[in-house]
Write a protein that holds these residues in place. Structure first.
Motif, mmCIF file in Angstrom:
data_model
loop_
_atom_site.group_PDB
_atom_site.id
_atom_site.type_symbol
_atom_site.label_atom_id
_atom_site.label_comp_id
_atom_site.label_asym_id
_atom_site.label_seq_id
_atom_site.Cartn_x
_atom_site.Cartn_y
_atom_site.Cartn_z
ATOM 1 N N TYR A 288 0.928 -1.471 0.091
ATOM 2 C CA TYR A 288 -0.204 -0.116 -0.142
ATOM 3 C C TYR A 288 0.190 1.313 0.146
ATOM 4 C CZ TYR A 288 -4.410 -1.521 0.199
ATOM 5 O OH TYR A 288 -6.241 -1.555 0.030
ATOM 6 N N TYR A 289 2.048 1.189 -0.625
ATOM 7 C CA TYR A 289 3.154 2.260 -0.717
ATOM 8 C C TYR A 289 2.513 3.510 -1.649
ATOM 9 C CZ TYR A 289 7.279 4.918 -0.726
ATOM 10 O OH TYR A 289 8.253 5.770 -0.537
ATOM 11 N N GLY A 290 2.062 3.354 -2.594
ATOM 12 C CA GLY A 290 1.265 3.951 -3.062
ATOM 13 C C GLY A 290 0.246 5.071 -3.085
ATOM 14 N N LEU A 291 -0.064 3.790 -2.169
ATOM 15 C CA LEU A 291 -2.230 3.868 -2.015
ATOM 16 C C LEU A 291 -2.424 4.658 -1.031
ATOM 17 C CD1 LEU A 291 -4.984 3.653 -3.383
ATOM 18 C CD2 LEU A 291 -5.043 0.811 -2.681
ATOM 19 N N CYS A 292 -2.116 3.834 0.367
ATOM 20 C CA CYS A 292 -2.893 4.165 1.531
ATOM 21 C C CYS A 292 -1.297 4.272 2.979
ATOM 22 C CB CYS A 292 -3.217 3.585 2.403
ATOM 23 S SG CYS A 292 -3.885 3.735 3.835
ATOM 24 N N THR A 293 -0.459 4.770 2.694
ATOM 25 C CA THR A 293 0.658 4.627 3.616
ATOM 26 C C THR A 293 0.548 4.780 4.556
ATOM 27 O OG1 THR A 293 2.385 5.591 2.346
ATOM 28 C CG2 THR A 293 3.536 5.233 4.108
ATOM 29 N N PRO A 294 -0.195 5.211 5.696
ATOM 30 C CA PRO A 294 -0.690 5.030 6.875
ATOM 31 C C PRO A 294 -0.934 4.246 7.161
ATOM 32 C CG PRO A 294 -1.366 7.510 6.320
ATOM 33 C CD PRO A 294 -1.093 6.537 5.051
ATOM 34 N N CYS A 295 -1.943 3.356 5.929
ATOM 35 C CA CYS A 295 -2.361 2.230 6.884
ATOM 36 C C CYS A 295 -1.254 0.648 6.646
ATOM 37 C CB CYS A 295 -3.216 1.566 4.993
ATOM 38 S SG CYS A 295 -4.662 2.334 5.201
ATOM 39 N N GLN A 296 0.359 1.126 6.341
ATOM 40 C CA GLN A 296 0.741 -0.318 6.965
ATOM 41 C C GLN A 296 1.981 0.394 8.003
ATOM 42 O OE1 GLN A 296 0.393 -3.963 6.242
ATOM 43 N NE2 GLN A 296 -1.456 -2.896 5.633
ATOM 44 N N ALA A 297 2.161 2.076 8.039
ATOM 45 C CA ALA A 297 3.429 2.350 7.946
ATOM 46 C C ALA A 297 3.739 1.929 9.342
ATOM 47 C CB ALA A 297 3.346 3.894 8.718
ATOM 48 N N PRO A 298 2.584 0.962 10.425
ATOM 49 C CA PRO A 298 3.248 0.871 11.724
ATOM 50 C C PRO A 298 3.608 -0.077 12.170
ATOM 51 C CG PRO A 298 1.167 1.693 11.504
ATOM 52 C CD PRO A 298 1.197 1.265 10.280
ATOM 53 N N THR A 299 3.932 -0.997 11.036
ATOM 54 C CA THR A 299 4.718 -2.301 11.198
ATOM 55 C C THR A 299 6.220 -1.598 11.371
ATOM 56 O OG1 THR A 299 2.925 -3.215 9.397
ATOM 57 C CG2 THR A 299 5.122 -4.073 9.025
ATOM 58 N N ASN A 300 6.130 -0.559 10.495
ATOM 59 C CA ASN A 300 7.715 -0.196 11.266
ATOM 60 C C ASN A 300 9.043 -1.326 10.088
ATOM 61 O OD1 ASN A 300 9.911 0.770 11.482
ATOM 62 N ND2 ASN A 300 9.806 1.160 13.833
ATOM 63 N N TYR A 301 8.953 -0.867 8.635
ATOM 64 C CA TYR A 301 9.412 -1.757 7.675
ATOM 65 C C TYR A 301 10.952 -1.585 7.866
ATOM 66 C CZ TYR A 301 5.037 -3.103 5.852
ATOM 67 O OH TYR A 301 3.940 -3.783 5.264
ATOM 68 N N SER A 302 11.342 0.009 8.310
ATOM 69 C CA SER A 302 12.662 0.552 8.017
ATOM 70 C C SER A 302 13.419 -1.003 9.126
ATOM 71 C CB SER A 302 13.075 1.821 8.856
ATOM 72 O OG SER A 302 12.704 1.795 9.585
ATOM 73 N N ARG A 303 12.805 -1.044 10.776
ATOM 74 C CA ARG A 303 13.424 -1.691 12.081
ATOM 75 C C ARG A 303 13.402 -3.199 11.045
ATOM 76 N NH1 ARG A 303 10.890 -1.663 17.970
ATOM 77 N NH2 ARG A 303 12.582 -3.245 18.706
ATOM 78 N N TRP A 304 12.077 -3.543 10.751
ATOM 79 C CA TRP A 304 11.836 -4.839 10.353
ATOM 80 C C TRP A 304 13.451 -5.669 8.773
ATOM 81 C CZ3 TRP A 304 11.137 -7.850 6.095
ATOM 82 C CH2 TRP A 304 10.596 -9.184 6.014
ATOM 83 N N VAL A 305 13.194 -4.469 8.106
ATOM 84 C CA VAL A 305 14.411 -5.081 7.136
ATOM 85 C C VAL A 305 15.716 -4.902 7.754
ATOM 86 C CG1 VAL A 305 13.420 -4.134 4.889
ATOM 87 C CG2 VAL A 305 15.078 -3.227 6.454
ATOM 88 N N ASN A 306 16.060 -4.186 9.315
ATOM 89 C CA ASN A 306 17.626 -4.214 9.459
ATOM 90 C C ASN A 306 17.608 -5.569 10.629
ATOM 91 O OD1 ASN A 306 18.672 -1.947 8.015
ATOM 92 N ND2 ASN A 306 17.201 -1.248 8.852
ATOM 93 N N LEU A 307 16.991 -6.340 10.736
ATOM 94 C CA LEU A 307 17.038 -6.819 12.138
ATOM 95 C C LEU A 307 17.959 -8.537 11.822
ATOM 96 C CD1 LEU A 307 13.388 -8.084 12.452
ATOM 97 C CD2 LEU A 307 14.403 -6.921 14.283
ATOM 98 N N PRO A 308 18.779 -8.689 12.148
ATOM 99 C CA PRO A 308 19.534 -9.745 12.223
ATOM 100 C C PRO A 308 18.994 -11.025 11.864
ATOM 101 C CG PRO A 308 19.295 -9.824 15.029
ATOM 102 C CD PRO A 308 18.206 -8.218 14.106
#
Length: 415
Positions: A288-308
């Motif tokens: 939903y990045y181009g449709l409704c960014t707030p609808c998924q933003a709380p997932t915190n993608y930047s934190r997830w992609v940097n997990l070990p």
């Protein structure tokens, strides 16, 4: 000579005693399997010696019985529901993948069967009488030629209340009657289907997404409810089973599976490593990045992609719910149903996540598993009728949040 005969007799007696001992141990083992303390052993036993799959004739008989019932009307009276066109035997502790689709979008079912190793439940919506007949023919053909469908898939049918689905006449399936393999059935469906957005049906009938979701996850303890054009990461079902089997601490927890979308769906990433490689070059982005960014933003993608990187699936971090987050998640226990007043497009999943939060569930994001949607989601253009329905859902959502205050008067949480 007598000594030799005596030795042989003793040997046979010993052999007979050993065989009787083995038989008694097997009976004792099977007895233990039936007890509560033997559940783990039973799981291992059936992993190596699975129960016999139902025959094609048994599955077809179930299909005929479900259709002959005439279906039941939903609470609104607008839709006719046929439960259990296909059924699957399910461990009460299993994780079921629940999804929904229009008849044309059943093409995606093949990919889900490849990625998801556990039970799968799909609710199919037929907007016209012709689609209802096609859906029954497809269920008949798939149950005949696809062993995985017979073993692992439950299928339900929903159509407008003014229509009734009929038992397929052996003469009626036409070209479908000539098919001889599972792949041929899906190839034929690809030729007659016009896949697209479920709610863009080109009819005056609203797509009852929340009715379909509830129907697909009905009877399941743990369920992952997704859209049919999404694909889970490889091994997600097995990872969830192992995690849930090891502990019973997950009651009241929604285990969030991060969702992404891929520009081109030619090769769907299987592992997190593959996903991140595509993410870094812009071929994959948050859902939903181009449709409704707030609808998924709380997932915190930047934190997830940097997990070990880790080998075992587990919750990595807690995320507080905030409006309008609509995560995809696995949860068991008393999970609120989806409000079936929401149809077509807009606020149907947000409202359910909102109630989940108010009901006291916490959201924890999983470290390794993920979902990928086929294609980038872009801004939608509705014709006037659909736009009016979207606005109706927006107003209904405000009302829904007020209703939650009365439904959960002691909850300190609000949307």
């Amino acid at each position: 000579m007598q000594m030799s005969y005596a030795i042989r007799c003793a040997f046979y007696q010993l052999l007979l005693a050993a065989l009787m001992l083995v038989a008694m141990l097997q009976l004792l083992y099977l007895s233990l399997l039936s007890g509560l303390h033997g559940q783990e052993e039973q799981d291992q036993y059936f992993e190596f010696f699975p129960p016999s799959p139902r025959s094609v004739d048994q599955v077809k008989a179930q299909l005929r019985a479900a259709l002959a019932s005439g279906g039941v009307l939903d609470a609104s009276g607008d839709y006719r529901v046929y439960k259990g066109l296909l059924k699957t035997t399910m461990d009460p502790n299993d994780v079921i993948l629940a999804t929904h689709a229009s008849v044309d979008n059943l093409l995606h079912l093949s990919g889900l069967l490849e990625r998801w190793e556990g039970p799968l439940s799909v609710s199919v919506f037929a907007a016209t009488k012709e689609e209802a007949q096609l859906a029954t023919v497809l269920a008949y053909a798939l149950s005949s030629h696809c062993p995985d469908m017979r073993a692992r898939v439950a299928m339900h049918l929903v159509c407008p209340s003014r229509y009734e689905a009929a038992v397929p006449d052996p003469r009626e399936p036409g070209e479908f009657a000539l098919l001889r393999s599972c792949q041929e059935v899906f190839d034929k469906l690809a030729k007659v289907a016009q896949p697209g957005i479920n709610y863009a049906l080109g009819t005056n009938v609203s797509y009852p997404n929340n009715l379909l979701r509830n129907l697909a996850r009905e009877g399941a303890n743990y369920a992952l409810v997704i859209d049919v054009d999404m694909v889970p990461s490889e091994g997600l079902w097995r990872g969830l089973r192992e995690m849930l089997d090891q502990s019973n601490q997950w009651g009241g927890t929604a285990l969030v599976v991060p969702a992404f979308e891929i520009r081109r769906a030619r090769r769907m990433p299987m592992s997190k490593t593959e996903l991140l490689q595509l993410y870094q070059v812009g071929e994959v982005r948050p859902f939903y990045y181009g449709l409704c960014t707030p609808c998924q933003a709380p997932t915190n993608y930047s934190r997830w992609v940097n997990l070990p990187e880790e080998s075992l699936l587990r919750p990595a971090y807690v995320v507080p719910w905030q409006d309008p987050w609509e995560p995809f998640y696995v949860a068991g226990g008393k999970v609120p149903t989806f409000d079936e007043r929401f149809r077509q497009y807009g606020f149907n999943r947000i409202s359910q996540a909102c109630e989940l939060h108010v009901a006291g569930f916490d959201f924890e994001v999983l470290n390794e598993g993920f979902l990928v949607h086929k294609g980038f989601k872009e801004a939608l253009k509705f014709h006037p009728q659909k736009e009016a329905e979207n606005q109706h859902n927006k107003i209904l959502y405000r009302q829904f949040k007020q209703e939650l205050k009365a439904k959960y008067p002691n909850s300190p949480r609000r949307c």
